[in-house]
Design an enzyme around this catalytic site. Structure first.
Site, PDB file in Angstrom:
ATOM      1  N   LYS A  37       0.845  -1.199   0.000  1.00 17.09           N
ATOM      2  CA  LYS A  37       0.000   0.000   0.000  1.00 17.09           C
ATOM      3  C   LYS A  37       0.883   1.253   0.000  1.00 17.09           C
ATOM      4  O   LYS A  37       2.090   1.163   0.285  1.00 17.09           O
ATOM      5  CB  LYS A  37      -0.918  -0.018   1.240  1.00 17.09           C
ATOM      6  CG  LYS A  37      -0.163  -0.039   2.568  1.00 17.09           C
ATOM      7  CD  LYS A  37      -1.080  -0.427   3.728  1.00 17.09           C
ATOM      8  CE  LYS A  37      -0.305  -0.448   5.034  1.00 17.09           C
ATOM      9  NZ  LYS A  37      -1.081  -1.047   6.130  1.00 17.09           N
TER      10      LYS A  37
ATOM     11  N   ARG B 247     -10.854  -0.898  14.224  1.00 14.55           N
ATOM     12  CA  ARG B 247     -10.513   0.041  13.161  1.00 14.55           C
ATOM     13  C   ARG B 247     -11.304  -0.342  11.921  1.00 14.55           C
ATOM     14  O   ARG B 247     -12.189   0.373  11.495  1.00 14.55           O
ATOM     15  CB  ARG B 247      -9.002  -0.004  12.916  1.00 14.55           C
ATOM     16  CG  ARG B 247      -8.448   1.174  12.193  1.00 14.55           C
ATOM     17  CD  ARG B 247      -6.944   1.078  12.025  1.00 14.55           C
ATOM     18  NE  ARG B 247      -6.524  -0.087  11.228  1.00 14.55           N
ATOM     19  CZ  ARG B 247      -5.306  -0.253  10.745  1.00 14.55           C
ATOM     20  NH1 ARG B 247      -4.365   0.662  10.971  1.00 14.55           N
ATOM     21  NH2 ARG B 247      -4.983  -1.321  10.033  1.00 14.55           N
TER      22      ARG B 247
ATOM     23  N   TYR C  50      17.648  28.765   9.587  1.00 14.11           N
ATOM     24  CA  TYR C  50      16.493  29.523  10.076  1.00 14.11           C
ATOM     25  C   TYR C  50      16.469  29.576  11.598  1.00 14.11           C
ATOM     26  O   TYR C  50      16.765  28.583  12.273  1.00 14.11           O
ATOM     27  CB  TYR C  50      15.198  28.870   9.597  1.00 14.11           C
ATOM     28  CG  TYR C  50      14.861  29.170   8.160  1.00 14.11           C
ATOM     29  CD1 TYR C  50      14.639  30.483   7.747  1.00 14.11           C
ATOM     30  CD2 TYR C  50      14.771  28.149   7.235  1.00 14.11           C
ATOM     31  CE1 TYR C  50      14.337  30.762   6.421  1.00 14.11           C
ATOM     32  CE2 TYR C  50      14.456  28.418   5.908  1.00 14.11           C
ATOM     33  CZ  TYR C  50      14.241  29.722   5.509  1.00 14.11           C
ATOM     34  OH  TYR C  50      13.927  29.990   4.208  1.00 14.11           O
TER      35      TYR C  50
ATOM     36  N   MET D 204      13.350  23.646   3.672  1.00 12.34           N
ATOM     37  CA  MET D 204      12.581  22.924   2.652  1.00 12.34           C
ATOM     38  C   MET D 204      13.493  22.164   1.696  1.00 12.34           C
ATOM     39  O   MET D 204      13.236  21.012   1.348  1.00 12.34           O
ATOM     40  CB  MET D 204      11.702  23.908   1.867  1.00 12.34           C
ATOM     41  CG  MET D 204      10.758  23.217   0.894  1.00 12.34           C
ATOM     42  SD  MET D 204       9.800  24.371  -0.101  1.00 12.34           S
ATOM     43  CE  MET D 204       8.792  25.173   1.130  1.00 12.34           C
TER      44      MET D 204
HETATM   45  C1  LIG Z   1      -0.326  -2.035   6.808  1.00 10.48           C
HETATM   46  C2  LIG Z   1      -0.933  -3.353   7.147  1.00 10.48           C
HETATM   47  C3  LIG Z   1      -0.137  -4.508   7.243  1.00 10.48           C
HETATM   48  C4  LIG Z   1       1.369  -4.471   7.166  1.00 10.48           C
HETATM   49  O1  LIG Z   1       1.866  -4.010   8.397  1.00 10.48           O
HETATM   50  P1  LIG Z   1       3.448  -3.885   8.709  1.00 10.48           P
HETATM   51  O2  LIG Z   1       3.484  -3.486  10.116  1.00 10.48           O
HETATM   52  O3  LIG Z   1       3.965  -2.849   7.797  1.00 10.48           O
HETATM   53  O4  LIG Z   1       4.051  -5.214   8.442  1.00 10.48           O
HETATM   54  C5  LIG Z   1      -0.776  -5.724   7.423  1.00 10.48           C
HETATM   55  N1  LIG Z   1      -2.139  -5.789   7.545  1.00 10.48           N
HETATM   56  C6  LIG Z   1      -2.922  -4.697   7.513  1.00 10.48           C
HETATM   57  C7  LIG Z   1      -4.390  -4.840   7.672  1.00 10.48           C
HETATM   58  C8  LIG Z   1      -2.342  -3.440   7.325  1.00 10.48           C
HETATM   59  O5  LIG Z   1      -3.130  -2.350   7.303  1.00 10.48           O
END
Ligand SMILES: *Cc1c(COP(=O)(O)O)cnc(C)c1O
Length: 373
Positions: free
Chosen positions: A55, A151, A270, A318
């Site tokens: 993701k 969640r 800065y 930046m």
């Molecule tokens: C992001 C996510 C993972 C992966 O988690 P990591 O801690 O990066 O290994 C697995 N399952 C779900 C549902 C997630 O949202």
């Protein structure tokens, strides 16, 4: 008439070099390291299939390159958050086969995209289950049961309804899953509770592949690994739990633009937030918070030149950062590359009061991205 000078005015002793292009920051991602981390995770859970969470553009590293690299290492299941990310993962896989699961639910408006890109939505509540039955009962799906994180996923009441009412009958369910809230704290009581709840669900739905563990969950041991594991962070080299060490696959290489000598009392950057107590050398490098080196990485955050520590001085701008060359052995020239992240990823995140996940997904878009391996 004074003759026109044909040669430029030269500053005695100053050497300059012509280069074709100005030095620019680059992001170097080593795909071999990602493949090696994948194989290590697979070896840690030999009885399970290791999937990959890709993701957020493969945690900021580039799904287009990372997804096929993982496929080459043997990965056959991928997880994304959004349907659009799933489509990108499918394009990245090209001719290779692989199941792609979409965490964020089933939305009827996306049915066409899910079908054409061959994506598997993860059902998160009974409403979505009902809509799937109404609009696309033949579409493969996965079911997320919430076991304590609150969640996403079917809550306890919905879970009972599914198990008691055989609500999955006739659907093409490819996987049942849940997600651990505290896997990075091995001693946390919620881990065992979630394990017990998920085991009960799994036993009530025999024959469906089950998955619970993220990266840290894999490290909790065999009980947590089930049929499929879902690591993300560890693939890229972040430390999913204290003490775990996977090789970090990414580094920023930021060119030195200037080398300066400061006198006692001189300030840097800065807010003039840092003041030299003695004469020191500094280098100004071409990277900043626009590139994902968070402002909170300033004052003491670690960078390296030829492996030697050159800590950040003062605030991160930046586009620019000043680093301390006091302890650096050797000459430094404009165009030399200072490295940020690499093995320092988790320490730098810690210094900035955040986690390696956040540093990775905030990597900037203007880098020249270089993939090796
Ligand atoms: C992001 C996510 C993972 C992966 O988690 P990591 O801690 O990066 O290994 C697995 N399952 C779900 C549902 C997630 O949202």
């Amino acid at each position: 008439m004074v003759p026109v000078r044909s040669s430029p005015i030269l500053i005695p002793g100053l050497k300059t070099a012509l280069t074709d292009t100005a030095p620019a920051p680059r992001l170097v991602v080593d795909l071999d390291i990602i493949r090696a981390n994948y194989r290590r995770l697979q070896a840690l859970a030999p009885g399970s299939e290791t999937a990959a969470v890709v993701k957020a553009n493969a945690y900021g590293l580039g799904a287009e390159q990372v997804v096929p690299a993982l496929a080459e290492a043997g990965c056959r299941q991928f997880f994304v958050a959004h349907t659009s990310e799933g489509r990108e993962a499918r394009e990245a896989l090209a001719e290779r086969s692989g199941e792609i699961f979409v965490f964020n639910g089933f939305w009827p408006a996306e049915i066409d995209t899910l079908r054409t890109a061959g994506l598997i939505p993860v059902i998160n509540d009974l409403g979505q289950l009902q809509q799937l039955r109404e609009h696309a009962p033949d579409l493969p799906c996965a079911i997320h049961f919430d076991t304590g994180m609150n969640r996403l996923g079917l809550d306890a009441r919905e879970t009972r309804a599914v198990l008691d009412g055989n609500l999955l009958d006739g659907l093409d369910v490819r996987q049942i899953m849940s997600h651990l809230a505290c896997a990075d704290e091995a001693g946390h009581a919620l881990n065992q509770q979630q394990l017990d709840r998920f085991t009960a669900i799994r036993n009530a739905l025999p024959g469906l592949p089950a998955s619970l563990a993220n990266s840290a969950g894999v490290l909790l041991g065999t009980d947590y690994q089930f049929d499929v594991t879902r690591p993300g962070l560890a693939l890229y080299g972040g430390a999913p739990a204290p003490g775990a060490d996977f090789d970090v696959c990414v580094r920023i290489e930021a060119p030195v633009l200037q080398v300066r000598t400061l006198q006692p009392g001189d300030n840097v950057g800065y807010g003039a937030s840092w003041t030299a107590g003695r004469s020191i050398r500094t280098a100004t490098i071409a990277a900043g918070y626009a590139d994902g080196i968070l402002r909170a990485c300033g004052e003491g955050g670690m960078a390296r030149l030829n492996g030697q520590p050159v800590p950040i001085l003062g605030r991160v701008s930046m586009d620019l950062i000043s680093v301390d060359l006091s302890d650096y052995q050797g000459e430094v020239h404009p165009g030399d590359y200072v490295h940020v992240l690499g093995a320092d990823l988790d320490a730098l995140a810690d210094h900035a009061g955040t986690i390696s996940y956040e540093l990775l997904v905030r990597l900037g878009l203007r880098f020249n991205r270089v993939y090796t391996g």
